[in-house]
Scaffold this active site. Structure first.
Site, PDB file in Angstrom:
ATOM      1  N   LYS A 104      -4.905   5.738  12.845  1.00 57.69           N
ATOM      2  CA  LYS A 104      -5.640   6.222  11.432  1.00 57.69           C
ATOM      3  C   LYS A 104      -6.924   6.988  11.577  1.00 57.69           C
ATOM      4  O   LYS A 104      -7.380   7.240  10.475  1.00 57.69           O
ATOM      5  CB  LYS A 104      -5.493   5.231  10.441  1.00 57.69           C
ATOM      6  CG  LYS A 104      -4.030   4.696  10.198  1.00 57.69           C
ATOM      7  CD  LYS A 104      -4.119   3.568   9.141  1.00 57.69           C
ATOM      8  CE  LYS A 104      -2.927   2.932   8.498  1.00 57.69           C
ATOM      9  NZ  LYS A 104      -2.940   1.862   7.565  1.00 57.69           N
TER      10      LYS A 104
ATOM     11  N   PRO B 277      -4.413   6.106   2.937  1.00 56.25           N
ATOM     12  CA  PRO B 277      -3.889   7.085   3.815  1.00 56.25           C
ATOM     13  C   PRO B 277      -3.118   6.215   5.105  1.00 56.25           C
ATOM     14  O   PRO B 277      -4.163   5.631   5.802  1.00 56.25           O
ATOM     15  CB  PRO B 277      -4.887   7.860   4.262  1.00 56.25           C
ATOM     16  CG  PRO B 277      -5.725   8.050   2.906  1.00 56.25           C
ATOM     17  CD  PRO B 277      -5.885   6.674   2.594  1.00 56.25           C
ATOM     18  N   GLU B 278      -2.130   6.567   5.405  1.00 57.78           N
ATOM     19  CA  GLU B 278      -1.344   5.787   6.672  1.00 57.78           C
ATOM     20  C   GLU B 278      -1.243   7.281   7.840  1.00 57.78           C
ATOM     21  O   GLU B 278      -1.885   8.136   7.596  1.00 57.78           O
ATOM     22  CB  GLU B 278      -0.142   5.305   6.268  1.00 57.78           C
ATOM     23  CG  GLU B 278      -0.175   4.138   5.116  1.00 57.78           C
ATOM     24  CD  GLU B 278       1.304   3.328   4.804  1.00 57.78           C
ATOM     25  OE1 GLU B 278       1.853   3.413   5.479  1.00 57.78           O
ATOM     26  OE2 GLU B 278       1.189   2.771   3.964  1.00 57.78           O
TER      27      GLU B 278
ATOM     28  N   ARG C  27      -0.029  -7.748   0.267  1.00 59.85           N
ATOM     29  CA  ARG C  27       0.501  -6.367   0.083  1.00 59.85           C
ATOM     30  C   ARG C  27       1.705  -6.420  -0.548  1.00 59.85           C
ATOM     31  O   ARG C  27       2.483  -7.362  -0.281  1.00 59.85           O
ATOM     32  CB  ARG C  27       0.429  -5.884   1.453  1.00 59.85           C
ATOM     33  CG  ARG C  27      -0.769  -5.740   2.301  1.00 59.85           C
ATOM     34  CD  ARG C  27      -2.085  -4.925   1.584  1.00 59.85           C
ATOM     35  NE  ARG C  27      -1.605  -3.722   1.397  1.00 59.85           N
ATOM     36  CZ  ARG C  27      -1.914  -2.582   2.178  1.00 59.85           C
ATOM     37  NH1 ARG C  27      -2.388  -3.120   3.296  1.00 59.85           N
ATOM     38  NH2 ARG C  27      -1.436  -1.434   2.027  1.00 59.85           N
TER      39      ARG C  27
END
Length: 269
Positions: A57, A2-3, A259
């Site tokens: 976050k 989740p960002e 990534r």
């Protein structure tokens, strides 16, 4: 993972059910998360929730005598449920509320966190964070100054929380595409005009994702159990080999700091 849009979507979803209600007690079924669930959370009792905030976050639940700091980790989610709904395998923490609702934390990979602090200021997970991307502090002048001597590619630099918080892998890829900037470009090579464009599109992409309830790729669900719909609008992320929606060139995938990065060779320079 989740960002920022997913965490903000969660905040907006749980806030109406928590603020003004009282935490009767907490149920911690498995406290072995990224860090052990704080002892103070195990013993919560009769604590009214004053506000539900977000920093980067992290979700921040304000109580009269301190704060609960929640991080969703790689696969965590928060849902508002009725009290009688039985817990399942990966439901690790519940806050049982006075209004008959339960805030339930689900995390299959257990990389999230539930921490307690008396004061937010100076807490080690919050102390060294950059500005919020939707704030006035994140502007072209700031970005240009922070990029001026940075001899690293712009993509991983955007994902560094010391520069700006909450711009993770999905939104860094999408924002660089919208700005027409190649992810391999050195941060120091960006012009003032490019910094201005990049700031504008980062804000626009994040706001649009929040409007759509975030991006559901695998694990993320909103607080009502529904998926986020921004995935349907992704321009490059997760689209390796598919035609660019602008020019038709196949989308390329590469690696930055382990990534995945997605971009268009034609549209991004």
């Amino acid at each position: 993972m989740p960002e920022l849009p997913e965490v903000e979507t969660s905040r907006r979803g749980i806030e109406p059910h928590l603020v003004g209600a009282t935490i009767l007690h907490a149920v911690v079924r498995n406290g072995r998360l990224r860090w052990p669930v704080s002892n103070e959370i195990h013993t919560l009792s009769d604590k009214p929730v004053l506000s539900v905030q977000r920093r980067a976050k992290y979700l921040l639940l304000e109580l009269p005598d301190g704060w609960i700091i929640i991080h969703l980790g790689m696969s965590g989610s928060l849902r508002i449920l009725s009290e009688e709904l039985p817990a399942e395998k990966h439901d690790h923490v519940d806050l049982v509320m006075s209004n008959g609702k339960v805030l339930r934390y689900t995390d299959p990979r257990r990389f999230g966190a539930w921490l307690w602090t008396k004061e937010l200021e100076g807490h080690n997970v919050l102390a060294h964070l950059g500005p919020e991307p939707l704030s006035e502090a994140f502007n072209a002048e700031y970005l240009k100054a922070r990029c001026a001597k940075k001899k690293t590619p712009i993509k991983p630099w955007l994902m560094d929380n010391k520069l700006v918080v909450g711009v993770g892998n999905i939104y860094a890829s999408e924002s660089l595409f919208a700005a027409g900037i190649h992810p391999d470009r050195l941060a120091s090579s960006l012009s003032e005009q490019e910094c201005e464009i990049l700031v504008k599109v980062i804000k626009a992409v994040l706001l649009r994702s929040i409007e759509q309830g975030g991006t559901t790729l695998k694990d993320f669900l909103q607080s009502d159990g529904k998926p986020g719909y921004f995935a349907q609008e992704l321009q490059v992320y997760g689209r390796k080999g598919e035609p660019c929606r602008v020019c038709g060139t196949p989308i390329v995938a590469s690696k930055h700091a382990q990534r995945a990065t997605f971009y268009c060779r034609q549209c991004q320079k």
